[in-house]
Design an enzyme around this catalytic site. Structure first.
Site, short mmCIF file in Angstrom:
data_model
loop_
_atom_site.label_atom_id
_atom_site.label_comp_id
_atom_site.label_asym_id
_atom_site.label_seq_id
_atom_site.Cartn_x
_atom_site.Cartn_y
_atom_site.Cartn_z
N CYS A 182 30.58 -4.86 23.19
CA CYS A 182 29.84 -4.64 24.20
C CYS A 182 29.08 -3.18 23.97
CB CYS A 182 30.34 -4.78 25.54
SG CYS A 182 31.56 -3.40 26.12
N GLU A 187 38.00 1.01 22.58
CA GLU A 187 36.90 2.22 22.37
C GLU A 187 37.37 3.34 21.92
OE1 GLU A 187 34.39 2.87 25.73
OE2 GLU A 187 35.98 2.41 27.08
N ASP A 230 31.68 4.35 21.93
CA ASP A 230 32.72 5.41 22.10
C ASP A 230 33.45 5.49 20.76
OD1 ASP A 230 32.83 6.96 24.26
OD2 ASP A 230 32.90 5.33 25.69
N SER A 284 37.46 -5.99 24.54
CA SER A 284 35.96 -6.05 24.26
C SER A 284 35.56 -4.44 23.52
CB SER A 284 34.99 -6.01 25.49
OG SER A 284 33.85 -5.60 25.36
N ARG A 319 2.79 -13.34 -2.61
CA ARG A 319 4.07 -12.88 -2.02
C ARG A 319 4.25 -13.36 -0.55
NH1 ARG A 319 2.22 -6.55 -1.16
NH2 ARG A 319 0.33 -7.15 0.12
N HIS A 374 -6.12 -1.96 4.99
CA HIS A 374 -4.48 -1.48 5.16
C HIS A 374 -4.09 -1.53 6.65
CE1 HIS A 374 -2.14 1.81 5.91
NE2 HIS A 374 -1.36 1.40 4.97
N GLY A 434 33.99 -1.37 22.39
CA GLY A 434 33.02 -0.33 23.08
C GLY A 434 32.72 0.40 21.72
N GLY A 465 0.94 -1.29 0.05
CA GLY A 465 -0.15 -0.21 -0.10
C GLY A 465 0.69 1.23 0.08
N ARG A 480 33.75 -4.02 34.52
CA ARG A 480 34.51 -3.09 33.94
C ARG A 480 34.90 -1.93 35.13
NH1 ARG A 480 31.91 1.04 29.46
NH2 ARG A 480 31.04 1.94 31.20
C1 PEP Z 1 30.94 1.69 24.77
O1 PEP Z 1 31.55 2.73 24.54
O2 PEP Z 1 30.62 1.25 23.65
C2 PEP Z 1 30.56 1.11 25.77
C3 PEP Z 1 29.89 -0.11 25.79
O3 PEP Z 1 30.68 1.90 27.11
P1 PEP Z 1 29.73 2.95 27.48
O4 PEP Z 1 28.61 2.92 26.55
O5 PEP Z 1 29.66 2.77 28.76
O6 PEP Z 1 30.65 4.27 27.26
MG MG Z 2 32.68 3.47 26.43
#
Ligand code: PEP
Ligand code: MG
Length: 904
Positions: A860, A774, A798, A793, A371, A485, A795, A107, A647
């Site tokens: 993360c 990060e 950032d 890890s 579809r 719709h 980040g 639509g 952390r």
């Molecule tokens: C990031 O920077 O991706 C992170 C996980 O740390 P924060 O969001 O706490 O800065």
């Molecule tokens: Mg961070």
């Protein structure tokens, strides 16, 4: 070789096929395929999606020139197959012109039917069909659609309906009839005159009489509709790239409005709301396509079973049902048999639930579209598992059929049955899209933000309402069936919807909703149960849904096929438990600062911050230690058996002090110091660029005693657990490093502290020390960092901030505009920028592992729960992704799918 821009199909032959969706769009590819597998489809042709891009790049004149000869040849092919002539006055070929992108966008774009009609050929059609009313009904529909779509006719204000509908309502009122079908030939002729006058008045143009002029106008209008507001919004919502473009399908018309042996309908091979294996759909006798979906006439059910259900929902007796709503199965048994066979064939062929459009012309069945049907999250999971159990697909394909993000719908609350029992039921409609929603009434889609929780109440919805539907918590319509719709779009969004609640009397001007003698106004609360179709007064209590059965089976398939594991970002034992329930295997990020805000702790944290020397800070930290230790015990225990990454303190210290005068006064009182002292400290802590300031490991490196206290709390917690028989292996993570020295200094403090605790307690535990990556410099020098760090890890919050140079806290001022202008495709804080930031992630991983083969690497940042980013993490070889608890099921499915795709 010359570029082929047009692909024809008809009479069991086709130049295209199902796997040419990218070029022919979903509709075009499937029309071709249906021809090839012997399903009756009116002949036609598809103009490719590449032409849409050419049109956008080269402009209309050039594209018309490029298309001219191919279109003329293709029209000739249809003329031969249908033995008609385009533009002819006595025996005209009439066509439909429809959009059809790669991904279905129901639509959102435009369609024109009955094209080729004009003042002369309408008489030809009347003669040929022996049905003058049909000819004029088709003509008035064409003028209306062409007027709306190609000539841009619009309601004059949002309180008004479509100008053609308005004229129609006036004529019906004047003639004293209720239904469109009650209008006679002369009424229809009058309508055509009035419609054309309205076009002239609003657009200043006459209505085109030449069939070719009409055709070119419609083709270009369909290309234009790729860039209308609702299509753009829909693409954003569904993540469909702007450059895909739409194809255009031109097809010989077949008529559902030729009399009582003709009909048109929409059907689903399974229930799109619940997933139940039940052929269902709606149709209308003597009608054309749009009538069913627009919800202007209440459609009838296709199957007898559906019709009985519908009657029950509407409190209609068995005898009334047969009289008022014979199903297609009862009204046209042979046609139904054929349709039933076709739907089975199509579902088996595509191995998925199909959404079909069909028309019956003089008892002959034609398919106009098939579809993969839009469905709710619950239906998605059930259909995938049913097809698996029926042996039609295997477990891998069942898993691939799950759209990871849609699992989110299954995690939403449902009404508490006890609360429903005592709620005040106002009305009943159709259970168009399951779920539970409570909100304040609004009547206009563009006001969906007026309250925090809104229910959009409309007579019927139109594609213009898309944005509001997205924002509202639920949708309630007075008209329209299960294929309207509102229903189709709401199911696609997983949004609760009740449609066709006939008892509602909606007055847009007064902004009221009348049900019997009760009046509800804008802002009043109502609740919708999209699973039963019931509407309640006020707010009804909700509860969390049960997640077992098919959902659990899909999750088992995910575990079977994934390479990466999925962890969670959790700061409390409660969140850790929720995530465990969703199958998280460990914690990828425990942000310790969140623990500093609870209860009395914040006072001690402030005491530490206010201290002017190390001794003062150490005194305050000693008071914090027992709190931190018990926090860590809780979280390590909740995740026993799995890795837990803790952390160290990360945010700038000013986040812990109050900024309003009243709160500062309170703090001064609590700490027994003057307001002026508090103010001085707060201003000392203020920074021009706190995100790039005194935070992350810079805190621990300038105030080592903070790191010491945290490391001690972690190690002591693990030892205390060990004494209780709980074995853990904490992973201590340093935030925001840019140089290896920053990391080394922190890891030295951690290791020294652990050693001291081991000596004090006479016990040891295993632990690891690793780092966030990060800051771009950390990624660029990852080989150096990995010599010392035991894990990485990423980040990416950032890392995105620093790679783009966009402040995480201020980007919302310009990001929406950047996305609207196409400078960015997505918000890079939500969807990982694989091209730029992704390079740093890939390089960081490779360099890290070059120095330390087998280095454990995860993510993360927020991206760890976003399916396309999870796919990227899989492709660079990460060991795990970590995301918020409610995204864990999404990440598990996305991770498994990425692995399956990488192996194919
Ligand atoms: C990031 O920077 O991706 C992170 C996980 O740390 P924060 O969001 O706490 O800065
Ligand atoms: Mg961070």
């Amino acid at each position: 070789m010359a570029v082929k821009r047009v692909y024809t199909f008809g009479n069991g032959e086709a130049e295209g096929k199902a796997d040419m969706k990218n070029l022919l769009g979903g509709k075009g590819a499937n029309l071709a395929e249906m021809n090839l597998i012997g399903v009756p489809v009116p002949p036609g042709f598809t103009i490719t999606t590449d032409v849409c891009s050419e049109y956008n790049d080269l402009g209309r004149d050039k594209v018309l020139e490029l298309l001219k000869s191919e279109i003329e040849e293709s029209i000739t092919k249809i003329e031969k197959l249908t033995q008609t002539n385009f533009g002819d006055k006595n025996n005209p070929l009439l066509v439909s012109v429809r959009s059809g992108a790669r991904a279905s966008m129901p639509g959102m774009m435009d369609t024109v039917l009955n094209l080729g009609l004009n003042e002369d050929s309408v008489a030809g059609i009347a003669k040929k069909s022996g049905n003058e009313r049909f000819a004029w009904d088709s003509y008035r529909r064409f003028v209306q659609m062409y007027g709306d779509v190609v000539l841009g006719m619009k309601p004059v204000s949002k309180e008004e309906i479509d100008p053609f509908e308005k004229i129609m309502e006036d004529v019906k009122l004047e003639k004293g009839v209720d239904l469109d079908t009650d209008l006679d030939v002369n009424d229809l002729k009058e309508l055509v005159v009035l419609f054309k006058e309205a076009v002239k008045e609003q657009t200043g143009q006459g209505f085109p009489e030449s069939a070719w002029e009409q055709l070119w106008g419609a083709i270009l209008a369909v290309f234009d509709s790729w860039n209308n507001d609702r299509a753009i919004l829909y693409r954003r919502m569904e993540g469909i790239p702007d450059e895909w473009g739409t194809a255009v399908n031109v097809q010989a018309m077949v008529y559902g409005n030729m009399g009582d042996d003709s009909a048109t309908g929409v059907a689903f091979t399974r229930d799109a709301g619940t997933g139940e294996n039940m052929f269902n759909g709606e149709y209308l006798i003597n009608a054309q396509g749009e009538d069913v979906v627009a919800g202007i006439r209440t459609p009838q059910q296709i199957t007898k079973e559906g019709s009985i259900r519908w009657a029950r929902l509407q409190d209609i007796l068995e005898e009334d049902r047969v009289m008022m709503y014979p199903s297609l199965e009862e009204a046209m048994p042979e046609v139904f048999e054929e349709l039933n066979a076709v739907q089975k064939k199509l579902e088996m062929h595509y191995k998925d639930m199909q959404d079909l459009e069909f028309t019956v012309q003089d008892k002959k069945l034609w398919l106009l579209q098939t579809r993969n049907g839009k469905r709710t999250g619950a239906a998605m999971v059930k259909i995938a598992m049913d097809l698996y159990r029926e042996g039609i697909i295997d477990d891998k394909l069942a898993l691939m059929r799950v759209e990871a993000n849609k699992l989110d719908e299954l995690l939403h609350p449902v009404f508490d049955m006890k609360a429903i029992g005592s709620a005040n039921e106002l009305a009943k409609g159709l259970p168009a899209s399951p779920g539970a929603a409570s909100g304040q009434i609004i009547f206009f889609a563009d006001e969906a933000n007026k309250y925090e929780n809104t229910i959009l109440v409309r007579i019927e919805t139109s594609p213009e309402d898309l944005e509001g539907m997205l924002i509202a918590k639920g949708i309630l319509t007075a008209r329209g069936g299960m294929t309207s719709h509102a229903a189709v779009v709401a199911r696609g969004m997983g949004k609760c919807c009740v449609s066709g609640a006939g008892a509602l009397k909606i007055d847009y001007k007064e902004r009221t909703l009348r049900i019997g003698s009760d009046i509800y106004r804008e802002g009043d609360w109502i609740s919708l149960n999209g699973s039963s179709g019931k509407v309640y007064a006020g707010q009804v209590k909700t509860r969390m849904p049960d997640l077992d059965g098919d959902f659990a089976s899909i999750m088992d398939f995910a575990s079977k096929y994934t390479r990466m594991s999925v962890r969670t970002n959790a700061d409390t034992p409660k969140d850790a438990k929720v995530a465990r329930g969703f199958g998280a295997e460990g914690i990828g990020l425990c942000r310790t600062e969140h623990m500093f805000f609870e209860g009395e702790r914040i006072k001690t944290v402030r005491e530490m911050i206010l201290s002017s020397d190390e001794e003062g800070r150490r005194n305050a930290l000693a008071k914090l230690l027992p709190y931190q230790k018990s926090d860590f015990e809780g979280i390590l225990e909740a995740m026993q058996g799995f890795g837990v990454t803790i952390r160290l303190l990360d945010p700038p210290l000013h986040e812990f002090v109050p900024h309003t005068e009243a709160a500062q006064q309170e703090m001064a009182k609590e700490m027994g110091i003057s307001l002026a002292e508090v103010k001085t400290k707060v201003s000392d802590l203020s920074e021009f660029n706190p995100m790039l300031g005194h935070r992350g490991c810079r805190l621990g490196n300038t105030y080592p005693e903070i790191t010491e206290m945290q490391a001690r709390a972690i190690v002591e917690a693990a030892i205390a657990l060990k004494k209780r028989g709980v074995i853990t292996k904490p992973e201590i993570m340093v935030p925001l490093i840019g140089t290896v020295e920053e990391f080394k200094m922190q890891s030295d403090i951690i290791n020294k502290t652990a050693k001291t605790v081991f000596e004090e307690t006479g016990d040891t535990i295993e632990y690891m020390v690793g780092t966030m990556i990060e800051i771009p410099r950390a990624a660029l020098t990852a080989d150096k960092v990995a010599e010392f760090a035991e894990f990485f890890s990423f980040g990416t919050n950032d890392l995105t901030q620093m790679t783009f140079g966009y402040s995480r806290d201020d980007a919302n001022k310009f990001l929406p505009i950047y996305i609207e202008k196409g400078i960015l495709k997505n918000d890079p804080f939500q969807v990982l920028d694989q091209t730029g930031v992704g390079q740093l992630v890939e390089m960081g991983t490779k360099k890290g592992r070059s120095a330390k083969p087998g280095l454990k690497v995860g993510i993360c940042g927020e991206h760890g729960g976003e399916p396309s980013s999870v796919g990227f993490c899989n492709s660079v070889g990460m060991d795990y992704v970590s995301c918020s608890p409610y995204r864990v099921p999404i990440a598990r499915v996305a991770a498994a799918q990425a692995h399956i795709l990488s192996e194919d």
